[in-house]
Motif scaffolding. Sequence first.
Motif, PDB file in Angstrom:
ATOM      1  N   LEU A  72     -10.607 -15.780 -12.441  1.00  0.00           N
ATOM      2  CA  LEU A  72     -11.627 -16.690 -11.914  1.00  0.00           C
ATOM      3  C   LEU A  72     -11.460 -16.891 -10.413  1.00  0.00           C
ATOM      4  O   LEU A  72     -12.432 -16.902  -9.653  1.00  0.00           O
ATOM      5  N   PHE A  73     -10.208 -17.026  -9.963  1.00  0.00           N
ATOM      6  CA  PHE A  73      -9.945 -17.163  -8.532  1.00  0.00           C
ATOM      7  C   PHE A  73     -10.389 -15.906  -7.777  1.00  0.00           C
ATOM      8  O   PHE A  73     -10.991 -15.994  -6.698  1.00  0.00           O
ATOM      9  N   LEU A  74     -10.107 -14.735  -8.333  1.00  0.00           N
ATOM     10  CA  LEU A  74     -10.515 -13.490  -7.685  1.00  0.00           C
ATOM     11  C   LEU A  74     -12.032 -13.378  -7.603  1.00  0.00           C
ATOM     12  O   LEU A  74     -12.576 -12.918  -6.582  1.00  0.00           O
ATOM     13  N   ILE A  75     -12.730 -13.791  -8.643  1.00  0.00           N
ATOM     14  CA  ILE A  75     -14.191 -13.735  -8.623  1.00  0.00           C
ATOM     15  C   ILE A  75     -14.757 -14.679  -7.571  1.00  0.00           C
ATOM     16  O   ILE A  75     -15.700 -14.342  -6.840  1.00  0.00           O
ATOM     17  N   VAL A  76     -14.166 -15.864  -7.463  1.00  0.00           N
ATOM     18  CA  VAL A  76     -14.651 -16.854  -6.493  1.00  0.00           C
ATOM     19  C   VAL A  76     -14.475 -16.344  -5.068  1.00  0.00           C
ATOM     20  O   VAL A  76     -15.402 -16.402  -4.242  1.00  0.00           O
ATOM     21  N   ILE A  77     -13.283 -15.821  -4.753  1.00  0.00           N
ATOM     22  CA  ILE A  77     -13.071 -15.349  -3.376  1.00  0.00           C
ATOM     23  C   ILE A  77     -13.828 -14.052  -3.119  1.00  0.00           C
ATOM     24  O   ILE A  77     -14.088 -13.705  -1.955  1.00  0.00           O
ATOM     25  N   SER A  78     -14.183 -13.316  -4.167  1.00  0.00           N
ATOM     26  CA  SER A  78     -15.002 -12.127  -3.968  1.00  0.00           C
ATOM     27  C   SER A  78     -16.426 -12.505  -3.585  1.00  0.00           C
ATOM     28  O   SER A  78     -17.062 -11.843  -2.762  1.00  0.00           O
ATOM     29  N   LEU A  79     -16.937 -13.568  -4.197  1.00  0.00           N
ATOM     30  CA  LEU A  79     -18.291 -14.013  -3.896  1.00  0.00           C
ATOM     31  C   LEU A  79     -18.359 -14.809  -2.600  1.00  0.00           C
ATOM     32  O   LEU A  79     -19.308 -14.671  -1.825  1.00  0.00           O
ATOM     33  N   TRP A  80     -17.362 -15.648  -2.372  1.00  0.00           N
ATOM     34  CA  TRP A  80     -17.364 -16.510  -1.190  1.00  0.00           C
ATOM     35  C   TRP A  80     -16.000 -16.439  -0.502  1.00  0.00           C
ATOM     36  O   TRP A  80     -15.220 -17.398  -0.542  1.00  0.00           O
ATOM     37  N   PRO A  81     -15.703 -15.328   0.182  1.00  0.00           N
ATOM     38  CA  PRO A  81     -14.392 -15.222   0.853  1.00  0.00           C
ATOM     39  C   PRO A  81     -14.224 -16.221   1.989  1.00  0.00           C
ATOM     40  O   PRO A  81     -13.104 -16.544   2.380  1.00  0.00           O
ATOM     41  N   LEU A  83     -14.503 -19.216   1.909  1.00  0.00           N
ATOM     42  CA  LEU A  83     -13.917 -20.473   1.448  1.00  0.00           C
ATOM     43  C   LEU A  83     -12.454 -20.595   1.851  1.00  0.00           C
ATOM     44  O   LEU A  83     -11.955 -21.704   2.052  1.00  0.00           O
ATOM     45  N   ILE A  84     -11.751 -19.472   1.955  1.00  0.00           N
ATOM     46  CA  ILE A  84     -10.318 -19.532   2.262  1.00  0.00           C
ATOM     47  C   ILE A  84      -9.952 -18.768   3.531  1.00  0.00           C
ATOM     48  O   ILE A  84      -8.780 -18.698   3.888  1.00  0.00           O
ATOM     49  N   THR A  85     -10.923 -18.162   4.181  1.00  0.00           N
ATOM     50  CA  THR A  85     -10.650 -17.498   5.457  1.00  0.00           C
ATOM     51  C   THR A  85     -11.897 -17.560   6.318  1.00  0.00           C
ATOM     52  O   THR A  85     -13.023 -17.463   5.812  1.00  0.00           O
ATOM     53  N   SER A  86     -11.691 -17.727   7.616  1.00  0.00           N
ATOM     54  CA  SER A  86     -12.816 -17.822   8.554  1.00  0.00           C
ATOM     55  C   SER A  86     -12.924 -16.606   9.465  1.00  0.00           C
ATOM     56  O   SER A  86     -13.852 -16.517  10.269  1.00  0.00           O
ATOM     57  N   GLY A  87     -11.988 -15.677   9.359  1.00  0.00           N
ATOM     58  CA  GLY A  87     -11.999 -14.511  10.223  1.00  0.00           C
ATOM     59  C   GLY A  87     -12.827 -13.380   9.662  1.00  0.00           C
ATOM     60  O   GLY A  87     -13.381 -13.452   8.559  1.00  0.00           O
ATOM     61  N   SER A  88     -12.915 -12.313  10.434  1.00  0.00           N
ATOM     62  CA  SER A  88     -13.629 -11.111  10.008  1.00  0.00           C
ATOM     63  C   SER A  88     -12.613 -10.001   9.755  1.00  0.00           C
ATOM     64  O   SER A  88     -11.698  -9.799  10.557  1.00  0.00           O
ATOM     65  N   PRO A  89     -12.755  -9.260   8.668  1.00  0.00           N
ATOM     66  CA  PRO A  89     -11.785  -8.187   8.379  1.00  0.00           C
ATOM     67  C   PRO A  89     -11.901  -7.011   9.341  1.00  0.00           C
ATOM     68  O   PRO A  89     -10.999  -6.176   9.386  1.00  0.00           O
ATOM     69  N   LEU A  90     -12.985  -6.944  10.112  1.00  0.00           N
ATOM     70  CA  LEU A  90     -13.180  -5.833  11.042  1.00  0.00           C
ATOM     71  C   LEU A  90     -12.789  -6.190  12.472  1.00  0.00           C
ATOM     72  O   LEU A  90     -12.899  -5.348  13.364  1.00  0.00           O
ATOM     73  N   GLY A 113      -3.768  -3.925  14.399  1.00  0.00           N
ATOM     74  CA  GLY A 113      -3.938  -5.270  14.923  1.00  0.00           C
ATOM     75  C   GLY A 113      -4.926  -6.110  14.147  1.00  0.00           C
ATOM     76  O   GLY A 113      -5.397  -7.139  14.648  1.00  0.00           O
ATOM     77  N   CYS A 114      -5.246  -5.727  12.916  1.00  0.00           N
ATOM     78  CA  CYS A 114      -6.163  -6.509  12.072  1.00  0.00           C
ATOM     79  C   CYS A 114      -5.376  -7.544  11.284  1.00  0.00           C
ATOM     80  O   CYS A 114      -4.218  -7.295  10.895  1.00  0.00           O
ATOM     81  N   ASP A 115      -5.998  -8.670  11.030  1.00  0.00           N
ATOM     82  CA  ASP A 115      -5.352  -9.733  10.276  1.00  0.00           C
ATOM     83  C   ASP A 115      -5.193  -9.309   8.820  1.00  0.00           C
ATOM     84  O   ASP A 115      -6.188  -9.068   8.116  1.00  0.00           O
ATOM     85  N   VAL A 116      -3.972  -9.214   8.335  1.00  0.00           N
ATOM     86  CA  VAL A 116      -3.700  -8.751   6.973  1.00  0.00           C
ATOM     87  C   VAL A 116      -4.230  -9.750   5.954  1.00  0.00           C
ATOM     88  O   VAL A 116      -4.751  -9.360   4.898  1.00  0.00           O
ATOM     89  N   TYR A 117      -4.117 -11.034   6.239  1.00  0.00           N
ATOM     90  CA  TYR A 117      -4.593 -12.054   5.298  1.00  0.00           C
ATOM     91  C   TYR A 117      -6.099 -11.922   5.077  1.00  0.00           C
ATOM     92  O   TYR A 117      -6.574 -11.923   3.934  1.00  0.00           O
ATOM     93  N   THR A 118      -6.862 -11.797   6.168  1.00  0.00           N
ATOM     94  CA  THR A 118      -8.313 -11.693   6.040  1.00  0.00           C
ATOM     95  C   THR A 118      -8.713 -10.419   5.302  1.00  0.00           C
ATOM     96  O   THR A 118      -9.591 -10.445   4.430  1.00  0.00           O
ATOM     97  N   ARG A 119      -8.068  -9.315   5.595  1.00  0.00           N
ATOM     98  CA  ARG A 119      -8.401  -8.063   4.922  1.00  0.00           C
ATOM     99  C   ARG A 119      -7.996  -8.097   3.451  1.00  0.00           C
ATOM    100  O   ARG A 119      -8.657  -7.497   2.607  1.00  0.00           O
ATOM    101  N   THR A 120      -6.906  -8.772   3.147  1.00  0.00           N
ATOM    102  CA  THR A 120      -6.506  -8.892   1.740  1.00  0.00           C
ATOM    103  C   THR A 120      -7.517  -9.707   0.960  1.00  0.00           C
ATOM    104  O   THR A 120      -7.863  -9.372  -0.190  1.00  0.00           O
ATOM    105  N   GLY A 123     -10.674  -7.661   0.598  1.00  0.00           N
ATOM    106  CA  GLY A 123     -10.463  -6.500  -0.264  1.00  0.00           C
ATOM    107  C   GLY A 123     -10.676  -6.799  -1.734  1.00  0.00           C
ATOM    108  O   GLY A 123     -10.962  -5.883  -2.520  1.00  0.00           O
ATOM    109  N   ALA A 124     -10.552  -8.070  -2.130  1.00  0.00           N
ATOM    110  CA  ALA A 124     -10.788  -8.436  -3.527  1.00  0.00           C
ATOM    111  C   ALA A 124     -12.230  -8.173  -3.932  1.00  0.00           C
ATOM    112  O   ALA A 124     -12.503  -7.831  -5.086  1.00  0.00           O
ATOM    113  N   ARG A 125     -13.174  -8.318  -2.988  1.00  0.00           N
ATOM    114  CA  ARG A 125     -14.587  -8.088  -3.311  1.00  0.00           C
ATOM    115  C   ARG A 125     -14.819  -6.655  -3.759  1.00  0.00           C
ATOM    116  O   ARG A 125     -15.507  -6.395  -4.759  1.00  0.00           O
ATOM    117  N   THR A 126     -14.244  -5.707  -3.037  1.00  0.00           N
ATOM    118  CA  THR A 126     -14.420  -4.295  -3.388  1.00  0.00           C
ATOM    119  C   THR A 126     -13.805  -3.984  -4.746  1.00  0.00           C
ATOM    120  O   THR A 126     -14.431  -3.315  -5.588  1.00  0.00           O
TER     121      THR A 126
END
Length: 326
Positions: A72-81, A83-90, A113-120, A123-126
């Motif tokens: 459920l947590f993975l689905i939530v952050i996949s739909l609305w990332p 909510l827990i991060t404000s950065g861009s993975p790119l 030099g990309c933020d690992v937290y934001t990309r992680t 990445g759950a969405r994919t």
Amino acid sequence: MPEQHFDPDQAIAGAGMGGSMDLGFDEAETLERAPGGPDGTGPPGKPRSLWSDAWRDLRRNPVFIVSSLVILFLIVISLWPSLITSGSPLTCDLAKAQEGPRPGHPFGFNGQGCDVYTRTVYGARTSVTVGVCATLGVAVLGSVLGALAGFFGGVGDSVLSRITDVFFAIPVVLGGLVLLSVITSNSVWPVIGFIVLLGWPQLSRIARGSVITAKQNDYVQAARALGASNSRLVLRHIAPNAIAPVIVVATIALGTYISLEATLSYLGVGLKPPSVSWGIDISSASPYIRNAPHALLWPSGALAITVLAFIMLGDAVRDALDPKLR
């Protein structure tokens, strides 16, 4: 002539059948009623089904509860990332390449030099998209073909069995390297289509065996004798009693498909940059494992937890739906 009073109880007792008839009636009444009480099994008089029993067991299974919360947590952050991060993975800054954790960046930075937290997080969405869509496609295609082959049999069943044997002989990773290497699209749909193409034979075999077993039951033969059509037999009598093994296998396979997507992306034939995927991050962090192990640890850990959660969910569903374990 004195009037005789007729007592039904004495008449049954005189026939020597009162005890057995009363016992049989009590047993029939007990079988028709579901036990009621504070354990939430339902009100007295309401029959219980396999699905209600399975749901009751799942609610008491800690493995199901933990895995469901993770999913459920993975689905939530996949739909609305966001909510827990404000950065861009790119968004990347080479000046911060391979730097460790700092305030606002708890997982540090990778080799670009990309933020690992934001990309992680993104990445759950994919992974969830590929896993869910591929599982739905495999389940629908495999179940329909397997059910039709198992119900009608004959030449169609033999042809489908030989076709599934051919697909089973194809190595999955090698097939992905050959088929996906010629596709230039950067979306998730080629990967989903490849998984469906090589994944449906397994579900087809499961559905075929379940339908063959279910159609031999007495209630199916009785419905056929009463004039039920083939479509009614399949949809109303066979499918509800044959779908449980398909659900179990599909739930476990969902985690496998997520892992397969990460494997193909790691090898460079799945998703490609600038797409965000745990497999891509693992591949890009592998050369820097000695200098920046955090860049490899977090996407690998997220992938492992996700796959484990779906496998645990499938095991819990299997235990709840297997009548032999009751």
